[in-house]
Design a protein around this motif. Sequence first.
Motif, PDB file in Angstrom:
ATOM      1  N   MET A 139      15.335  68.772 -17.049  1.00 44.66           N
ATOM      2  CA  MET A 139      16.187  67.699 -16.559  1.00 44.66           C
ATOM      3  C   MET A 139      16.423  67.842 -15.059  1.00 44.66           C
ATOM      4  N   THR A 140      16.706  66.716 -14.419  1.00 45.40           N
ATOM      5  CA  THR A 140      17.103  66.728 -13.016  1.00 45.40           C
ATOM      6  C   THR A 140      18.581  67.095 -12.938  1.00 45.40           C
ATOM      7  N   ILE A 141      18.895  68.128 -12.190  1.00 42.20           N
ATOM      8  CA  ILE A 141      20.276  68.562 -12.048  1.00 42.20           C
ATOM      9  C   ILE A 141      20.985  67.697 -11.006  1.00 42.20           C
ATOM     10  N   VAL A 142      22.183  67.242 -11.345  1.00 43.74           N
ATOM     11  CA  VAL A 142      22.953  66.379 -10.448  1.00 43.74           C
ATOM     12  C   VAL A 142      24.173  67.134  -9.966  1.00 43.74           C
ATOM     13  N   ARG A 143      24.284  67.275  -8.661  1.00 47.43           N
ATOM     14  CA  ARG A 143      25.471  67.890  -8.055  1.00 47.43           C
ATOM     15  C   ARG A 143      26.360  66.769  -7.523  1.00 47.43           C
ATOM     16  N   ILE A 144      27.597  66.773  -7.949  1.00 49.16           N
ATOM     17  CA  ILE A 144      28.541  65.716  -7.561  1.00 49.16           C
ATOM     18  C   ILE A 144      29.537  66.300  -6.569  1.00 49.16           C
ATOM     19  N   LEU A 145      29.555  65.708  -5.354  1.00 46.20           N
ATOM     20  CA  LEU A 145      30.411  66.193  -4.282  1.00 46.20           C
ATOM     21  C   LEU A 145      31.346  65.084  -3.838  1.00 46.20           C
TER      22      LEU A 145
ATOM     23  N   GLU B 108      24.923  64.214 -19.629  1.00 40.69           N
ATOM     24  CA  GLU B 108      23.472  64.074 -19.655  1.00 40.69           C
ATOM     25  C   GLU B 108      23.087  62.621 -19.878  1.00 40.69           C
ATOM     26  N   SER B 109      21.944  62.228 -19.339  1.00 35.36           N
ATOM     27  CA  SER B 109      21.421  60.887 -19.578  1.00 35.36           C
ATOM     28  C   SER B 109      20.370  60.936 -20.681  1.00 35.36           C
ATOM     29  N   ARG B 110      20.154  59.792 -21.304  1.00 36.50           N
ATOM     30  CA  ARG B 110      19.067  59.601 -22.249  1.00 36.50           C
ATOM     31  C   ARG B 110      18.418  58.245 -21.956  1.00 36.50           C
ATOM     32  N   GLY B 111      17.095  58.204 -21.971  1.00 36.11           N
ATOM     33  CA  GLY B 111      16.388  56.930 -21.840  1.00 36.11           C
ATOM     34  C   GLY B 111      15.636  56.726 -20.546  1.00 36.11           C
ATOM     35  N   LEU B 112      15.955  57.474 -19.498  1.00 39.16           N
ATOM     36  CA  LEU B 112      15.240  57.306 -18.229  1.00 39.16           C
ATOM     37  C   LEU B 112      13.762  57.639 -18.354  1.00 39.16           C
ATOM     38  N   VAL B 113      13.430  58.494 -19.306  1.00 41.41           N
ATOM     39  CA  VAL B 113      12.024  58.852 -19.512  1.00 41.41           C
ATOM     40  C   VAL B 113      11.188  57.634 -19.898  1.00 41.41           C
ATOM     41  N   LYS B 114      11.833  56.582 -20.382  1.00 40.36           N
ATOM     42  CA  LYS B 114      11.097  55.374 -20.749  1.00 40.36           C
ATOM     43  C   LYS B 114      10.407  54.734 -19.547  1.00 40.36           C
ATOM     44  N   ILE B 115      10.925  55.006 -18.344  1.00 35.82           N
ATOM     45  CA  ILE B 115      10.292  54.484 -17.134  1.00 35.82           C
ATOM     46  C   ILE B 115       9.705  55.614 -16.292  1.00 35.82           C
ATOM     47  N   GLY B 116       9.538  56.770 -16.916  1.00 35.95           N
ATOM     48  CA  GLY B 116       8.853  57.866 -16.246  1.00 35.95           C
ATOM     49  C   GLY B 116       9.705  58.707 -15.331  1.00 35.95           C
TER      50      GLY B 116
ATOM     51  N   GLU C 184      12.665  61.796 -15.052  1.00 36.57           N
ATOM     52  CA  GLU C 184      13.300  62.889 -15.788  1.00 36.57           C
ATOM     53  C   GLU C 184      14.781  62.570 -16.036  1.00 36.57           C
ATOM     54  N   GLU C 185      15.281  63.005 -17.177  1.00 34.96           N
ATOM     55  CA  GLU C 185      16.687  62.781 -17.507  1.00 34.96           C
ATOM     56  C   GLU C 185      17.597  63.572 -16.563  1.00 34.96           C
TER      57      GLU C 185
END
Length: 285
Positions: free
Chosen positions: A274-280, A208-216, A218-219
């Motif tokens: 949160m934004t779900i990230v799929r890694i392929l 998970e990420s933290r801090g992206l919300v500072k620039i608007g 979603e994590e």
Amino acid sequence: MAFWCGTLTAALVLLAIVFGLIIGYSAATRKHKPTFLALAEYWVYLPGETMPNQDELMTLMVRDNPYHRGGVSPIGQSEGLVFSDVRLHMALVLRSKNTHIFRPDQFAEHIPHDDKLLESLMAAKSLVKIRYASEIPLSNKRHLQFLLHAADATAELGHGEVIFDLKAEQLLSRSRLRQMLKENFNATGYDLHTEVLWKQSIEVGHVESRGLVKIGIEELQSGDVDIDQRVITTHLMEEAVQTIWNSNSLPDMLEFSQFEDTFRLEFERIKDKMTIVRILRVQSA
């Protein structure tokens, strides 16, 4: 008959009015959910119960800023405008009225700290909350430059030794914050404001990420992966956070070449989550 019809009409009108009032009240009291929200917040723990003087704070941040380079202050005219920005909020929070936010056991397990920090935290009698919230998309990151220097100046004037970055979930010592500002005249880089965390259950984990919300934005959260994929998943998410931070936008997809492979990261936006990230792994032709 006419009397009955008139009574029925009056009742229907009254019912319509009451129904309209209910709808109007519900709309007025419903919690506002902005389509955009940039939110950054720092807590500066202090040994006393007094808010630092605002004029002294401004002077220390601008004229007497200890991080000048070549006679130039890191808080210039552009950053100085944040002082009068209605989106900025500073408030004193007393320990006597909010004991739960002064307890070390309330911090998540992934937040690193040492005994000295905990001693200062336990001794604190108040904290200054420095918060910036914007429902208007931002064209730059000057608010982050301002907030870090405001936290440092508040700690200096209030003799504080502990700063908590609420959105990046980082507990900082005053000496660490000073070092960060000394090394970074431009204090808006992703590495100063974000964090990437590994969350593990019994057999799998995710990042998970933290801090992206500072620039608007979603994590991010990856899907579950085997524990032996921790390193590569964490590394790819760090690359994604850096790219998104620098571009100030969330794309539909990113590709990175790592460990002699190419990986595609696809982003699925989920409202209010949160934004779900799929890694392929991209197969070579």
